[in-house]
Design a protein around this motif. Structure first.
Motif, short mmCIF file in Angstrom:
data_model
loop_
_atom_site.label_atom_id
_atom_site.label_comp_id
_atom_site.label_asym_id
_atom_site.label_seq_id
_atom_site.Cartn_x
_atom_site.Cartn_y
_atom_site.Cartn_z
N ARG A 97 1.43 -6.27 4.95
CA ARG A 97 1.75 -5.80 4.59
C ARG A 97 2.87 -5.97 3.69
NH1 ARG A 97 5.13 -1.37 7.21
NH2 ARG A 97 6.22 -1.72 4.61
N GLY A 98 3.78 -5.12 2.68
CA GLY A 98 5.03 -5.87 2.10
C GLY A 98 6.41 -5.73 2.44
N TYR A 99 7.42 -5.48 2.46
CA TYR A 99 8.14 -4.78 2.38
C TYR A 99 9.54 -4.98 2.35
CZ TYR A 99 9.70 -10.08 3.34
OH TYR A 99 9.85 -11.52 3.56
N TYR A 100 10.90 -4.59 2.15
CA TYR A 100 12.21 -5.05 1.02
C TYR A 100 13.53 -5.80 2.05
CZ TYR A 100 10.94 -0.88 -1.53
OH TYR A 100 9.78 -0.05 -1.87
N LEU A 101 13.59 -7.00 1.10
CA LEU A 101 14.53 -7.70 2.30
C LEU A 101 16.04 -7.18 1.41
CD1 LEU A 101 14.95 -10.52 3.36
CD2 LEU A 101 14.98 -11.46 0.99
N THR A 102 16.43 -7.36 2.17
CA THR A 102 18.40 -6.79 2.27
C THR A 102 19.38 -7.57 2.41
OG1 THR A 102 18.35 -5.41 4.34
CG2 THR A 102 17.59 -4.31 2.66
N GLY A 103 20.57 -7.41 1.83
CA GLY A 103 21.64 -8.11 2.48
C GLY A 103 21.88 -9.44 1.72
N VAL A 108 7.07 -17.03 4.19
CA VAL A 108 7.75 -15.41 5.40
C VAL A 108 6.93 -14.43 4.70
CG1 VAL A 108 8.55 -13.84 5.35
CG2 VAL A 108 9.69 -16.58 5.23
N ASP A 109 5.87 -13.64 5.94
CA ASP A 109 4.98 -12.49 6.13
C ASP A 109 5.39 -11.65 6.11
OD1 ASP A 109 2.67 -13.52 3.00
OD2 ASP A 109 3.25 -15.40 4.67
N ALA A 110 4.75 -10.29 6.34
CA ALA A 110 4.35 -9.15 7.57
C ALA A 110 3.65 -8.72 7.40
CB ALA A 110 6.25 -8.35 6.87
N PHE A 111 3.03 -8.49 9.12
CA PHE A 111 2.09 -7.59 9.75
C PHE A 111 2.25 -6.17 9.90
CE2 PHE A 111 0.92 -11.86 8.35
CZ PHE A 111 -0.25 -11.20 8.33
N GLY A 112 1.60 -5.10 9.51
CA GLY A 112 1.97 -4.04 10.42
C GLY A 112 0.31 -3.77 10.72
N TRP A 113 0.61 -2.52 11.29
CA TRP A 113 -0.51 -0.64 11.36
C TRP A 113 -0.85 -0.48 9.97
CZ3 TRP A 113 -3.54 -1.53 15.34
CH2 TRP A 113 -3.04 -1.89 16.62
N ARG A 114 -2.20 -0.28 9.55
CA ARG A 114 -2.47 0.48 8.72
C ARG A 114 -3.76 1.30 8.81
NH1 ARG A 114 -3.26 -2.74 3.55
NH2 ARG A 114 -0.79 -2.70 3.45
N HIS A 115 -4.50 2.07 9.36
CA HIS A 115 -5.70 3.11 9.37
C HIS A 115 -6.08 2.29 10.97
CE1 HIS A 115 -5.85 4.80 5.81
NE2 HIS A 115 -6.39 3.89 4.96
N GLY A 116 -4.78 2.11 11.96
CA GLY A 116 -4.91 1.63 12.69
C GLY A 116 -5.88 0.19 12.98
N LEU A 117 -5.63 -1.18 12.36
CA LEU A 117 -6.62 -2.30 12.22
C LEU A 117 -4.30 -2.76 11.96
CD1 LEU A 117 -8.81 -2.12 10.14
CD2 LEU A 117 -9.11 -2.28 12.29
N VAL A 118 -3.94 -4.17 12.03
CA VAL A 118 -3.11 -5.28 12.02
C VAL A 118 -3.49 -6.22 10.76
CG1 VAL A 118 -1.28 -6.99 12.42
CG2 VAL A 118 -2.63 -5.39 14.25
N VAL A 119 -2.32 -5.61 9.51
CA VAL A 119 -2.50 -5.94 8.01
C VAL A 119 -1.92 -7.07 8.15
CG1 VAL A 119 -5.41 -4.94 8.43
CG2 VAL A 119 -2.29 -3.96 7.02
N SER A 129 0.94 -1.30 -0.17
CA SER A 129 0.27 0.37 0.28
C SER A 129 1.05 1.33 -0.17
CB SER A 129 -0.83 0.27 1.73
OG SER A 129 -1.31 1.22 1.22
N ASP A 130 0.64 2.38 -1.04
CA ASP A 130 1.24 3.41 -1.09
C ASP A 130 1.40 3.90 0.00
OD1 ASP A 130 1.89 3.29 -4.03
OD2 ASP A 130 0.72 4.04 -4.31
N GLY A 131 0.89 3.74 1.22
CA GLY A 131 0.34 4.78 2.43
C GLY A 131 1.51 4.38 3.83
N ASP A 132 2.05 2.44 2.68
CA ASP A 132 2.22 2.32 4.34
C ASP A 132 4.08 2.99 4.02
OD1 ASP A 132 0.96 0.78 4.83
OD2 ASP A 132 1.20 -0.68 4.12
N MET A 133 4.34 2.52 5.38
CA MET A 133 5.95 3.08 5.98
C MET A 133 6.85 1.84 4.74
SD MET A 133 8.04 3.61 9.04
CE MET A 133 8.07 1.38 9.30
N PRO A 134 7.71 2.56 4.91
CA PRO A 134 9.10 1.93 4.31
C PRO A 134 9.36 1.34 5.32
CG PRO A 134 8.85 3.64 3.00
CD PRO A 134 7.66 3.80 4.45
N LEU A 135 9.63 -0.62 4.94
CA LEU A 135 10.35 -0.88 5.77
C LEU A 135 11.44 -2.72 4.97
CD1 LEU A 135 9.93 -3.34 8.70
CD2 LEU A 135 8.09 -4.17 7.47
#
Length: 388
Positions: free
Chosen positions: A335-341, A322-333, A173-179
């Protein structure tokens, strides 16, 4: 926290065939939504970078066609002393968990069966002034909460993205903080999950919050995974104890790298091992999901809008999902992320032949002498396949 909300909310429950089922009186908990909305302002450079917001106003946005009392969304506003200066919209789906909880009344009344799907319309009505609350301002004292600033580190978001691989495109989601999550962290968490067998395993994610030097965007960089010692591991639940947190704090302090708590990671074992193949095809457990217990733990222990979770799901395949979850509009949903290293992990494995996760010993100190027993190259390949 001072959240001003002068409305009461009622949901009209409707069957899928359109028949009315009854009214559900809701008692919304607005704090997660408020914190997420405030963090969006911080990420845009429009609000001071604080750990949490201390005051906000909540009011309904009326349906564009029907008008009041039908609610289309909710507006959260923040005051700067001269009136509302910032406002963000929260979809009415934020109240879906409260509606689902309230539906227990309809089940007791026999109007719904447990697990039945239904629709709802959200209504809001002005609440009568609370005289007792009005008198509280005349008691001769006030309480002011001191909020700590967010420890932001200046960094380049563009440079970080160039060296990373985007994962879980369907949950972006474009509104998610980059992780950003290092591959070594996922490898270590997967190895811990394999060793745990038929019970859950987990630990905490530590790292830094960074502010992009060009755009003011805030992004999260995980630096290490610390397994949770003394945690109570069960087949369908993981409980962090006081001893767990004492050991984690000691490990963070011993690292001396100015890291903060960014979230957690935990595993779900293969629950369908004894089920026949035909039942597995339609089993809801054969997919990554955040359980009610997972959401409760995240809400209680990791309430910051920047907190995230990594879920490792054993679905009976060769590799963990392997999945990531995080806050969006106050709900835990999801979310995507970036894999590094990835290249760093491969290089270290070639040199040492083993991975060294940031384990914690029984005395609360960091013990980096214990290496994974599984073949690290095989584990790394499994993780790369799982996240793709």
């Amino acid at each position: 926290m001072a959240i001003v909300d002068t409305y009461r909310y009622v949901a009209d429950a409707i069957s899928q065939s359109g028949d009315p089922l009854g009214q559900l009186h809701l008692a919304p908990d607005w704090e997660p939504a408020v914190q997420c909305a405030y963090f969006r302002a911080v990420r845009k450079g429009k609000a001071p970078p604080l750990m949490r917001c201390t005051a906000a106003r909540v009011e309904p946005i009326w349906d564009s066609e029907s008008g009041a009392p039908l609610v289309e969304a909710v507006r959260i506003s923040f005051d700067d002393g001269d009136g509302p200066s910032l406002s963000y919209e929260v979809p009415k789906s934020y109240l879906r968990p409260a509606v689902e909880k309230g539906a227990a009344v309809l089940v007791e009344q026999g109007k719904l069966e447990a697990g039945d799907r239904f629709l709802f319309e959200l209504n809001a009505f002005p609440r009568q002034p609370d005289a007792e609350a009005d008198r509280s301002h005349d008691r001769g004292f006030t309480v002011e909460e001191i909020v700590r600033p967010l420890p932001l580190v200046e960094a380049s978001l563009e440079a970080s993205i160039q060296d990373a691989e985007r994962v879980n495109g369907h949950a972006w989601s474009d509104g998610d903080m980059p992780l950003f999550i290092p591959e070594r962290v996922i490898v270590e968490a997967v190895q811990l999950a394999r060793e745990a067998g038929d019970v859950e395993s987990g630990g905490v994610l530590i790292g830094r919050l960074c502010r992009d030097e060009d755009s003011d965007e805030v992004f999260s960089v995980v630096t290490a995974f610390i397994p949770a010692p003394h945690a109570v591991a069960e087949r369908a639940r993981l409980t962090f104890t006081a001893d767990t947190w004492a050991a984690v704090r000691a490990a963070v302090e011993l690292r001396r790298q100015d890291e903060m708590l960014l979230g957690w990671a935990h595993s779900h074992p293969f629950w369908c091992k004894s089920c026949p193949e035909e039942r597995r095809r339609d089993c809801a457990l054969l997919r990554p999901f955040f359980s009610a217990d997972d959401v409760a733990l995240h809400r209680t222990v990791f309430p910051g809008p920047y907190h995230t979770a990594v879920l490792l799901s054993d679905l009976g395949e060769a590799d963990f999902a392997v999945d990531a979850f995080g806050w969006r509009h106050g709900l835990v949903v999801p979310r995507g992320y970036y894999l590094t290293g990835a290249s760093e992990v491969a290089s270290e494995q070639a040199e040492s032949g083993a991975l060294q996760p940031a384990l914690v010993d029984e005395d609360g100190g960091a013990d980096r002498s214990a290496a994974c027993e599984a073949k690290p190259e095989q584990v790394r390949q499994n993780v790369q396949q799982a996240v793709r």
